[in-house]
Design a protein around this motif. Sequence first.
Motif, mmCIF file in Angstrom:
data_model
loop_
_atom_site.group_PDB
_atom_site.id
_atom_site.type_symbol
_atom_site.label_atom_id
_atom_site.label_comp_id
_atom_site.label_asym_id
_atom_site.label_seq_id
_atom_site.Cartn_x
_atom_site.Cartn_y
_atom_site.Cartn_z
ATOM 1 N N GLN A 60 0.918 -1.120 0.000
ATOM 2 C CA GLN A 60 0.000 0.000 0.000
ATOM 3 C C GLN A 60 0.967 1.180 0.000
ATOM 4 O OE1 GLN A 60 -2.617 -1.135 -0.936
ATOM 5 N NE2 GLN A 60 -4.062 -0.280 0.391
ATOM 6 N N PRO A 61 0.842 2.039 -0.921
ATOM 7 C CA PRO A 61 1.900 2.961 -1.082
ATOM 8 C C PRO A 61 2.569 3.216 0.238
ATOM 9 C CG PRO A 61 0.164 3.677 -2.502
ATOM 10 C CD PRO A 61 -0.263 2.466 -1.901
ATOM 11 N N LEU A 62 3.754 3.741 0.189
ATOM 12 C CA LEU A 62 4.620 3.922 1.344
ATOM 13 C C LEU A 62 3.962 4.772 2.422
ATOM 14 C CD1 LEU A 62 7.761 4.521 -0.827
ATOM 15 C CD2 LEU A 62 7.127 2.430 0.347
ATOM 16 N N ALA A 63 2.850 5.366 2.084
ATOM 17 C CA ALA A 63 2.130 6.207 3.043
ATOM 18 C C ALA A 63 1.742 5.426 4.294
ATOM 19 C CB ALA A 63 0.893 6.805 2.383
ATOM 20 N N ASP A 64 1.501 4.113 4.182
ATOM 21 C CA ASP A 64 1.176 3.296 5.353
ATOM 22 C C ASP A 64 2.291 3.373 6.391
ATOM 23 O OD1 ASP A 64 -0.997 2.446 3.923
ATOM 24 O OD2 ASP A 64 -0.453 0.334 3.907
ATOM 25 N N LEU A 65 3.503 3.125 5.936
ATOM 26 C CA LEU A 65 4.647 3.161 6.852
ATOM 27 C C LEU A 65 4.880 4.570 7.383
ATOM 28 C CD1 LEU A 65 7.169 0.823 5.016
ATOM 29 C CD2 LEU A 65 5.914 0.341 7.115
ATOM 30 N N GLU A 66 4.733 5.549 6.506
ATOM 31 C CA GLU A 66 4.946 6.941 6.933
ATOM 32 C C GLU A 66 3.948 7.351 8.007
ATOM 33 O OE1 GLU A 66 6.966 8.211 2.715
ATOM 34 O OE2 GLU A 66 4.889 8.784 3.081
ATOM 35 N N ALA A 67 2.698 6.903 7.878
ATOM 36 C CA ALA A 67 1.679 7.228 8.884
ATOM 37 C C ALA A 67 2.029 6.598 10.231
ATOM 38 C CB ALA A 67 0.307 6.752 8.409
ATOM 39 N N ILE A 68 2.530 5.376 10.193
ATOM 40 C CA ILE A 68 2.945 4.717 11.437
ATOM 41 C C ILE A 68 4.100 5.482 12.078
ATOM 42 C CG2 ILE A 68 4.063 2.643 12.374
ATOM 43 C CD1 ILE A 68 2.376 1.049 10.290
ATOM 44 N N LEU A 69 5.084 5.839 11.261
ATOM 45 C CA LEU A 69 6.254 6.557 11.774
ATOM 46 C C LEU A 69 5.867 7.894 12.401
ATOM 47 C CD1 LEU A 69 8.554 5.675 8.808
ATOM 48 C CD2 LEU A 69 9.065 5.114 11.196
ATOM 49 N N ILE A 70 5.006 8.633 11.722
ATOM 50 C CA ILE A 70 4.590 9.957 12.215
ATOM 51 C C ILE A 70 3.835 9.839 13.538
ATOM 52 C CG2 ILE A 70 3.133 11.970 11.683
ATOM 53 C CD1 ILE A 70 5.626 11.895 10.029
ATOM 54 N N SER A 71 3.228 8.679 13.780
ATOM 55 C CA SER A 71 2.474 8.518 15.033
ATOM 56 C C SER A 71 3.392 8.351 16.249
ATOM 57 C CB SER A 71 1.529 7.310 14.924
ATOM 58 O OG SER A 71 2.248 6.086 14.972
ATOM 59 N N HIS A 72 4.678 8.147 16.032
ATOM 60 C CA HIS A 72 5.626 8.026 17.146
ATOM 61 C C HIS A 72 5.819 9.408 17.774
ATOM 62 C CE1 HIS A 72 9.261 7.349 19.437
ATOM 63 N NE2 HIS A 72 9.118 6.040 19.239
ATOM 64 N N PRO A 73 5.744 9.523 19.087
ATOM 65 C CA PRO A 73 5.836 10.838 19.733
ATOM 66 C C PRO A 73 7.178 11.553 19.562
ATOM 67 C CG PRO A 73 5.783 9.078 21.366
ATOM 68 C CD PRO A 73 5.515 8.440 20.041
ATOM 69 N N GLU A 74 8.242 10.835 19.226
ATOM 70 C CA GLU A 74 9.553 11.475 19.071
ATOM 71 C C GLU A 74 9.923 11.752 17.611
ATOM 72 O OE1 GLU A 74 12.820 10.218 21.594
ATOM 73 O OE2 GLU A 74 11.412 8.899 22.650
ATOM 74 N N ILE A 75 8.992 11.479 16.697
ATOM 75 C CA ILE A 75 9.270 11.702 15.267
ATOM 76 C C ILE A 75 8.448 12.876 14.764
ATOM 77 C CG2 ILE A 75 9.078 10.720 12.953
ATOM 78 C CD1 ILE A 75 9.706 7.983 14.176
ATOM 79 N N LEU A 76 9.146 13.897 14.253
ATOM 80 C CA LEU A 76 8.473 15.073 13.687
ATOM 81 C C LEU A 76 8.008 14.826 12.257
ATOM 82 C CD1 LEU A 76 10.728 18.046 14.836
ATOM 83 C CD2 LEU A 76 8.417 17.480 15.601
ATOM 84 N N ASP A 77 8.841 14.157 11.467
ATOM 85 C CA ASP A 77 8.524 13.916 10.065
ATOM 86 C C ASP A 77 9.249 12.652 9.626
ATOM 87 O OD1 ASP A 77 7.346 14.327 7.615
ATOM 88 O OD2 ASP A 77 8.532 16.098 7.092
ATOM 89 N N ALA A 78 8.696 12.002 8.610
ATOM 90 C CA ALA A 78 9.319 10.774 8.108
ATOM 91 C C ALA A 78 8.931 10.555 6.665
ATOM 92 C CB ALA A 78 8.881 9.587 8.952
ATOM 93 N N ALA A 79 9.788 9.844 5.959
ATOM 94 C CA ALA A 79 9.520 9.454 4.580
ATOM 95 C C ALA A 79 10.168 8.096 4.353
ATOM 96 C CB ALA A 79 10.088 10.481 3.610
ATOM 97 N N VAL A 80 9.548 7.308 3.478
ATOM 98 C CA VAL A 80 10.060 5.977 3.193
ATOM 99 C C VAL A 80 10.346 5.868 1.705
ATOM 100 C CG1 VAL A 80 9.582 3.498 3.305
ATOM 101 C CG2 VAL A 80 8.711 5.014 5.091
#
Length: 153
Positions: A60-80
């Motif tokens: 499912q486009p990489l957005a699935d992983l990016e959404a999970i990463l962004i939900s981490h309280p110590e991550i401001l931004d992420a891209a896969v």
Amino acid sequence: MTETTAVGTRGYNTQEFHKYSSIGLLAPNMQAKVVDWNSRSFLPPGYCGELWLRGPAIMQPLADLEAILISHPEILDAAVTAESDEVFGEIPVTFVVRRYGSRLTEEDVKDFVAKQVSPYKKIRKVVFTSSIPKSAAGKILRRELRKLLNRRL
């Protein structure tokens, strides 16, 4: 869709037969349909629209992983993005912007994602960065991420 071209179809042009207007044959274990851009209704052969692909090689486009990463309280931004791998063909690599003062490690990120995804979606490499390259419209510039990866090698 740019991530699907190598796994979705395969060319069938030969010396005797050239059909340059075709994307080739559907790859094994893949499903495809053409959909009208506006109505999202399925179109018959010969019509122009958006190609939808489904199969075991397509995340499912990489957005699935990016959404999970962004939900981490110590991550401001992420891209896969993907990186070539001799064993798997490609592996998911994430670029992470940590919150100021965070002590988040590569293993922390990998573990956080691994608990929430199937094994084939697990992050294999984490690159910490100060920002994620984006277009004026806010779209992640994955080609720039790949350039950063190549520079690091």
